[in-house]
Every structure is written in structure tokens, then in C-alpha cells.
Design an enzyme around this catalytic site. Structure first.
Site, PDB file in Angstrom:
ATOM      1  N   HIS A 128       0.825  -1.208   0.000  1.00 31.82           N
ATOM      2  CA  HIS A 128       0.000   0.000   0.000  1.00 31.82           C
ATOM      3  C   HIS A 128       0.854   1.249   0.000  1.00 31.82           C
ATOM      4  O   HIS A 128       0.960   1.950   0.995  1.00 31.82           O
ATOM      5  CB  HIS A 128      -0.937   0.005   1.205  1.00 31.82           C
ATOM      6  N   VAL A 183       3.086   3.496  -5.445  1.00 29.63           N
ATOM      7  CA  VAL A 183       3.129   2.713  -6.686  1.00 29.63           C
ATOM      8  C   VAL A 183       1.814   1.969  -6.872  1.00 29.63           C
ATOM      9  O   VAL A 183       1.290   1.885  -7.992  1.00 29.63           O
ATOM     10  CB  VAL A 183       4.319   1.731  -6.671  1.00 29.63           C
ATOM     11  N   HIS A 184       1.266   1.419  -5.790  1.00 28.77           N
ATOM     12  CA  HIS A 184      -0.053   0.783  -5.877  1.00 28.77           C
ATOM     13  C   HIS A 184      -1.111   1.800  -6.305  1.00 28.77           C
ATOM     14  O   HIS A 184      -1.957   1.505  -7.155  1.00 28.77           O
ATOM     15  CB  HIS A 184      -0.432   0.173  -4.528  1.00 28.77           C
ATOM     16  N   ASP A 236      -8.982  -1.537  -8.003  1.00 26.93           N
ATOM     17  CA  ASP A 236      -8.313  -1.746  -6.721  1.00 26.93           C
ATOM     18  C   ASP A 236      -7.792  -3.173  -6.577  1.00 26.93           C
ATOM     19  O   ASP A 236      -6.780  -3.410  -5.909  1.00 26.93           O
ATOM     20  CB  ASP A 236      -9.284  -1.421  -5.582  1.00 26.93           C
TER      21      ASP A 236
END
EC number: 3.1.4.-
Length: 513
Positions: free
Chosen positions: A218, A221-222, A368
Site C-alpha cells: 500500500h 506505486v499501488h 483496486d
């Protein structure tokens, strides 16, 4: 217990504007963000967020994804009750660092005790500025060849095979800033909404800074990966011909901020340690509410929408929150059932604002958790990162004699069984319905990668456990992850589904309404 925190050494290449030093975020103080350029990743790597838990213990995404029961607080609304649990004042970042490095290094730099609720990086940076500490870390300057390659990659930003890891390296760790700014500009949203360029850049820098760069999963980059996936969905024919400019702006901003200031632990951990955020949000969508409020805090601090009418600005904040809250996996069946019903009745009317907003919610939910739908080389990296975060949280829980959260015990779980269960119960049902809604090449590509990746994890599992040939064909019946999903939810609740169910939905729980 007295817990010390090692003070980071921070660069001071130029004076920081006064209004940045006096920053007041959603929960934390002062910022080292610069208005004039992207932040140095070395500086960001020492970022300490507002929540004082080990940000490398990031069980949150996948643990959150498998939950289907929202736990409601058994106590009243007491936002100031912050010291009733012995673990509440522990900085789990420091504890994890000691846990991981204690066996390799006996010596460490001098440590000092700091206040728990302050944002360490911002507090210390401002205080060091006032003391005139000289610069000790040089700035990174990107080679022109790297920036040129990054520009070339942005020309193919709509490709589902976009390698966000390579893009992050080419942008010197500033993938979220670069990508989001490019997409907003590409859609003409900066000009259309008359966004101030300095305010926008400052907002994006602060957003990237508020992701904890020491989180394996988390992190910024995520967020950049989710934003790129969201862009792919916004370009789908069903959406691009119906969405308004406001819808697109909200969709991109929600993707960029959907996990803002993630502490690196899941909701169950915050609840069982009696964290003040769990009490503040009554144990319901704790992390998602914090992400939303943190995003709103940055919007207001930077004044990005301050030129808009007050009612319009508030409405955008509410819609942003609605999108971010939709990523709460405890409501997965609720959204999936509603989406399926709309598709069965064929009554989705994208000229209707509420229907468009609902589709945006589903698009963000897909973005997501789209990692298993990426090519194997990318998907495998994401799987390893998120699993390591689960295991790190489990290590912390073991160290402090807490009950180990589901999927967080590295002694009883593997990357393969976690991913097979996740794909079976969470990803496949969602993306099957998305393909019904938008039956395009991108959707078929995602489903193709999903099937191949699941088979690859099954093959790896068989190689690692020879003799258990029945492990893969019946993931719901024999796979440890599927069993966990069917019996013990990550938020501590117990679902009613039994082992061996043939349904590919998340096993239904007894969530209170």
C-alpha cells in the site's frame, strides 16, 4: 513500555515555503513537500504517516478484501479515548524494524522518543529547518534518457500491459505524481476546471508523500497502478461516451487517493488494539473513511477547488468519499449483487447521474483488486508484495502475544494458496460481471490473464507440496485460503458459509445492516 524512534536525516536543499511548514493535514503536522518539483524518493522512503503502526505490516488490502462482516463498536463514540490499550502507544514501525534487524546488527543510531500522533517526517523536518541543519543527502537528478523513456511509456498509458514498476523507476519514484498529472492534462481537466497549476502540483506531491513508501504494497506505486487501471476502464466504450468531465475528474482523483495514508495494518488490527481511528469511525470502514478524510484534508489545505462555488466543492468531496468508501471489501457482496441485478434487468442508464456514479464505484473496485488480471510477470510481483505485508503483520502480532489475523501467519500460509482463494472468491465473480457490462478486448484480456495466473499458482502449489494433487481442483474445499475466507473473516467475524461451497462469491456473512 518506552518505545524510541530513530530520527531520519533529512535533506535541506532549499528553503521550504512558510505555508508548507505550517501545514495542518487531516491528522498530522508540517510537510517537507516542495511546490517546485517532485520529492526525492530517499526523503519519501523515510516518510512516517499519522497512524503509528508499522507501515510494512500491510495486511490491509487483501485482508480487507476477504472480509464480509463489518464489526460495529461495542462502546460509545469516544474520539478522545486513546490510551485504554497497552499497545495503543507503541510505534509498530520501530518494533518491526527491531524485529527484522535485531539479529543482523547489534548497533543502531541514537534513538529519541517522539509524540505518537505527530507525523514524524513533517515534525522533524520543520524543527531541523529551524535549527539550520546542513544538507546531508544529495538530490537525485533524473538523466534525460530516463525522462525520455518515461514519456514514451506515457504514450501507451492505456495499455493493459503497462509496467508500473518500470515507470516508477524511470520517474525516480514519482510515478503517482507524473501519471496523475499527465492523465488530468490529457483529458483537458486542468483547463476545463481552471485548476491552478501550482496548487495541483502541490496537491499531487502531498498525496504521493502521504502514502507510506516503506509499505511493500500500500504505497504510491499501488495508487499509481490503480489510477492507470481506472484510466483503462474510463476509456471503455460503455463509459467514455457517457461520463461527464466531472465524473472523469472524480474517478482519477479517487483512484489516486483511495488508500491515502494507509497505516499498513488491517481494520481488525486497529479494532483489537483499540486505535482511536477505530473508535472515531465506530469500527465501520475505518481505513476507507480515513483515506477519504485525508484526501479531503489535502484538497482543502491546497485549495485546489477553492475557486469553485462552495456547494460544488462540497458535492465533489462527498462524491469522492462515496467512491473511496466503495472499496471497502466488507460491502463486496452488496455492490456485486446490485451490479448483477442491474445487468440482469438491463436497466443501467448512464444518462442517469446516480447510475454513472455507481458504475464508477464498480470501476474503482475493479481497479483496486485488478492485480491478478495483469500479465504474470506483474501479477506475481504484486502477489508477493501483498503477502509479505500480511506476514509482517502476523510477525508483529506474534511478538506482542496478539491473536494472529487470518492469512497473516507465514508458518501456515503461502503466496499460492492465498492467491488461489482470493481469485476464486473475490476477483472472478467481480470481473465476470464487469465483462458482462463491458464485453471488450480489455475485459477478455483481463479474464484470460486471470485464468492463466490462477493455473500458474496452482502449478506452483503442487510443486511445493508434492503428493497433494487434489489441492488445486477444489480450492473452496481444501485450500487453506478458501477455508479462511469461508469461516474466519479478517475483521474478526465468522461467516455462515461452510467449506466445500461451489459458489464463487465471497461466502455470505451475518453483516449487520
Amino acid at each position: 513500555m518506552e518505545v524510541c524512534y530513530q530520527l531520519p536525516v533529512l535533506p535541506l536543499d532549499r528553503p521550504v515555503p512558510k505555508h508548507v511548514l505550517s501545514r495542518r493535514g487531516a491528522i498530522s503536522f508540517s510537510s517537507s513537500s516542495s511546490l517546485f518539483g517532485a520529492p526525492d524518493p530517499r526523503q519519501l522512503s523515510q516518510r512516517r504517516g499519522a497512524i503509528s503502526y508499522d507501515s510494512s505490516d500491510q495486511t490491509a488490502l487483501y485482508i480487507r478484501m476477504l472480509g464480509d462482516v463489518r464489526v460495529r463498536s461495542q462502546v460509545g463514540f469516544e474520539p478522545e479515548r486513546r490510551s485504554s490499550h497497552p499497545y495503543l502507544c507503541i510505534d509498530f514501525r520501530t518494533l518491526h524494524t527491531r524485529l527484522g534487524s535485531g539479529s543482523t546488527s547489534a548497533s543502531s543510531a541514537p534513538e529519541r522518543r517522539v509524540h505518537r500522533l505527530l507525523s514524524f517526517q513533517r515534525y522533524l523536518h520543520s524543527s531541523r529547518l529551524l535549527r539550520g541543519i546542513p544538507q546531508q543527502i544529495p538530490l537525485h537528478i533524473l538523466d534525460e534518457d530516463y525522462t525520455g523513456q518515461a514519456r514514451c511509456m506515457l504514450e501507451k498509458v492505456g495499455s493493459w500491459n503497462f509496467d508500473i514498476f518500470l515507470f516508477d523507476r524511470l520517474t525516480n519514484g514519482n510515478s503517482l505524481i507524473t501519471l496523475t498529472f499527465h492523465l488530468l492534462n490529457q483529458y483537458g481537466l486542468v483547463e476545463l476546471f481552471q485548476l491552478d497549476m501550482v496548487k495541483l502540483w502541490r496537491f499531487l506531491v502531498m498525496v504521493q508523500e502521504d502514502y507510506h513508501s516503506d509499505n511493500p504494497y500500500h504505497n504510491a506505486v499501488h495508487a499509481a497502478d490503480v489510477t492507470q487501471a481506472m484510466y483503462c476502464y474510463l476509456r471503455e466504450p460503455m463509459l467514455c461516451k457517457s461520463l461527464t468531465s466531472c465524473d472523469i475528474l472524480l474517478g482519477l482523483l479517487a483512484a489516486a487517493t483511495h488508500d491515502l495514508d494507509h497505516p499498513g495494518v488491517n481494520q481488525l488490527f486497529l479494532i483489537k488494539t483499540d486505535h482511536y481511528l477505530a473508535t472515531l469511525y465506530r469500527n465501520t470502514s475505518v481505513l476507507e473513511n480515513h483515506h477519504w478524510k485525508s484526501a479531503v484534508g489535502l484538497l482543502r489545505e491546497t485549495g485546489l477547488f477553492s475557486h469553485l462555488p462552495a456547494e460544488d466543492s462540497l458535492n465533489m468531496e462527498r462524491q469522492l468519499g462515496s467512491l473511496i468508501l466503495a472499496t471497502d471489501i466488507s460491502r463486496q457482496n452488496e455492490y456485486l449483487s446490485k451490479f448483477r441485478t442491474h445487468l440482469d434487468l438491463d436497466d443501467l442508464c448512464l444518462s442517469n447521474a446516480s447510475h454513472r456514479h455507481f458504475v464508477l464505484q464498480m470501476a474503482l473496485k475493479c481497479a483496486d483488486i485488478c492485480n491478478p488480471c495483469r500479465p504474470w510477470e506483474l501479477s506475481k510481483q504484486w502477489s508477493e508484495k501483498v503477502t509479505e505485508e500480511f506476514f509482517q503483520q502476523g510477525d508483529i502480532e506474534k511478538k506482542h502475544k496478539l491473536e494472529v489475523s487470518p492469512l497473516c501467519d507465514r508458518d501456515t500460509n503461502t503466496v499460492g494458496n492465498i492467491q488461489i482463494g482470493f481469485i476464486t472468491y473475490v476477483v472472478e465473480p467481480l470481473f465476470a460481471e464487469w465483462a458482462r457490462f463491458s464485453d471488450t478486448r480489455v475485459s477478455q484480456t483481463m479474464l484470460g490473464h486471470l485464468g492463466l495466473n490462477k493455473a500458474s499458482w496452482g502449478s506452483l502449489q503442487q510443486e511445493q507440496t508434492p503428493g497433494s494433487e487434489e489441492a488445486e481442483p477444489s480450492t473452496a474445499g481444501t485450500d487453506p485460503e478458501a477455508t479462511t475466507a469461508a469461516s474466519a473473516q479478517p475483521d474478526g467475524s465468522t461467516a455462515t458459509a461452510t467449506r466445500g461451497t461451489s459458489s464463487k462469491e465471497i461466502p455470505q456473512g451475518s453483516r449487520e445492516s
